[in-house]
Scaffold this active site. Structure first.
Site, mmCIF file in Angstrom:
data_model
loop_
_atom_site.group_PDB
_atom_site.id
_atom_site.type_symbol
_atom_site.label_atom_id
_atom_site.label_comp_id
_atom_site.label_asym_id
_atom_site.label_seq_id
_atom_site.Cartn_x
_atom_site.Cartn_y
_atom_site.Cartn_z
ATOM 1 N N ASP A 14 12.393 -14.394 31.407
ATOM 2 C CA ASP A 14 12.553 -15.383 30.339
ATOM 3 C C ASP A 14 13.927 -15.161 29.711
ATOM 4 O OD1 ASP A 14 11.896 -17.309 28.289
ATOM 5 O OD2 ASP A 14 11.493 -15.643 26.941
ATOM 6 N N SER A 15 14.316 -16.121 28.875
ATOM 7 C CA SER A 15 15.569 -15.955 28.137
ATOM 8 C C SER A 15 15.481 -14.805 27.127
ATOM 9 C CB SER A 15 15.902 -17.251 27.399
ATOM 10 O OG SER A 15 14.828 -17.599 26.551
ATOM 11 N N CYS A 77 9.822 -19.204 31.383
ATOM 12 C CA CYS A 77 10.682 -19.875 30.403
ATOM 13 C C CYS A 77 10.678 -21.349 30.793
ATOM 14 C CB CYS A 77 12.092 -19.295 30.511
ATOM 15 S SG CYS A 77 13.344 -20.177 29.552
ATOM 16 N N GLU A 156 11.043 -15.668 16.002
ATOM 17 C CA GLU A 156 11.696 -14.366 16.222
ATOM 18 C C GLU A 156 11.920 -13.630 14.904
ATOM 19 O OE1 GLU A 156 14.837 -14.314 19.031
ATOM 20 O OE2 GLU A 156 13.594 -15.312 20.521
ATOM 21 N N CYS A 188 7.351 -24.613 25.211
ATOM 22 C CA CYS A 188 8.365 -23.570 25.023
ATOM 23 C C CYS A 188 7.589 -22.282 24.818
ATOM 24 C CB CYS A 188 9.227 -23.885 23.802
ATOM 25 S SG CYS A 188 10.302 -22.524 23.305
ATOM 26 N N HIS A 190 7.788 -19.747 23.038
ATOM 27 C CA HIS A 190 7.516 -19.237 21.685
ATOM 28 C C HIS A 190 6.407 -20.015 20.979
ATOM 29 C CE1 HIS A 190 11.405 -17.436 22.368
ATOM 30 N NE2 HIS A 190 11.395 -16.823 21.211
HETATM 31 N N1 DGL Z 1 12.147 -19.382 26.522
HETATM 32 C C1 DGL Z 1 12.698 -20.643 26.141
HETATM 33 C C2 DGL Z 1 11.816 -21.771 26.679
HETATM 34 O O1 DGL Z 1 10.648 -21.583 26.943
HETATM 35 C C3 DGL Z 1 12.852 -20.765 24.640
HETATM 36 C C4 DGL Z 1 13.928 -19.896 24.047
HETATM 37 C C5 DGL Z 1 15.326 -20.300 24.449
HETATM 38 O O2 DGL Z 1 15.793 -21.400 24.087
HETATM 39 O O3 DGL Z 1 15.942 -19.502 25.132
HETATM 40 O O4 DGL Z 1 12.283 -22.875 26.844
#
Ligand code: DGL
Length: 274
Positions: A14-15, A77, A156, A188, A190
């Site tokens: 993931d990011s 992600c 976060e 997303c 989060h």
């Molecule tokens: N993990 C990213 C997503 O699910 C969200 C966080 C980001 O923008 O990096 O799209």
């Protein structure tokens, strides 16, 4: 397939920290599997970056995970799934899945009136992928996308229950409420952490879809079909390993607040060198 192929880990990336919501579902639903997680904490957010940039970052992470000898990869992600999955699928020879297709599938199964909302990053909404996938199954479906970029930093920051987060959510969700949707994809990584707030604001008539759960189920099926599912619970050294590109301590704190296990350490990786 050799037996030791079954014992290899699943690579999940993931990011940053959001993909841990997917790891949580994999741990719950496929407890026999080892996991190697990479969170690109130095380069997030991906949600506001271009497709080319996200593909480039994803390629580096996949190289790192392949060096760890994983047997399959989950892009945990939404933005990277929307931008990079097709490209990566052509480039590597181990199975790789994302979270967008599983999320779209569940939404199609859940909707009764064919009016589906998607909340996600600007990148994911801009890709139009959720809508395209949904209309492949339900050609007459109406899909309403709403980017919610402030949700990521609020989660976060640990402000999940803060009045500011509620106010932000009210603003983001107002149009979706007017569009009479009956299903809303938390598109997303989060956003499942804001599930109770979003559910309360949208009302009980709206079914919330968390793609993470269906992703874990699809991963389980894929591993079984390919004959590479682990046959027993891994023993000995920890079956879960965590790597990040920055901010090791805050990653660990967040992981320990949402995972069913406590993680003792996370290692920093120079992902730019891959
Ligand atoms: N993990 C990213 C997503 O699910 C969200 C966080 C980001 O923008 O990096 O799209």
């Amino acid at each position: 397939m050799q037996t030791n192929e079954r014992d290899k880990a699943i690579g999940v990336f993931d990011s940053g920290i959001g993909g841990l919501t997917v790891v949580r579902e994999i741990m719950r639903n496929i407890p026999n599997e080892r996991i190697i997680y990479f969170g690109d904490t130095a380069r997030l957010p991906y949600g506001s970056k271009s497709k080319d940039t996200v593909i480039g970052f994803s390629r580096q992470i996949v190289r790192f995970l392949q060096e760890q000898d994983v047997k399959a990869i989950v892009i945990a992600c939404n933005t990277a799934s929307a931008f990079a999955l097709d490209t990566l699928q052509e480039e590597i020879d181990i199975p790789i899945i994302g979270v967008v297709k599983p999320g779209a599938k569940v939404a199609c199964e859940a909707t009764r009136n064919g009016r589906i909302g998607v909340i996600a990053t600007k990148g994911t909404i801009g890709s139009g992928l959720y809508g395209n996938l949904i209309r492949r199954t339900l050609p007459n479906a109406k899909v309403f996308g709403q980017p919610c970029p402030l949700f990521v930093p609020l989660v976060e920051e640990g402000w999940r229950k803060d009045p500011i987060t509620r106010e932000v959510a009210q603003r983001y969700l107002v149009d979706l409420k007017e569009n009479d949707i009956d299903t809303l994809i938390l598109g997303c990584t989060h956003y499942p952490l804001l599930r109770s707030l979003v559910g309360e604001l949208m009302g009980p008539q709206v079914t919330l879809v968390n793609p993470a759960y269906e992703t874990a189920l699809q991963l389980r099926n894929l591993l079984q079909e390919q004959g590479i599912a682990s046959q027993e619970k891994p023993e000995g050294e920890t079956p879960y390993k965590f790597f990040v590109s920055d901010a090791v301590e805050s990653f660990k704190d967040f992981a320990n607040s949402i995972l069913p296990i406590d993680i003792a350490r996370a290692q920093k990786v120079d992902i730019e060198s891959y």
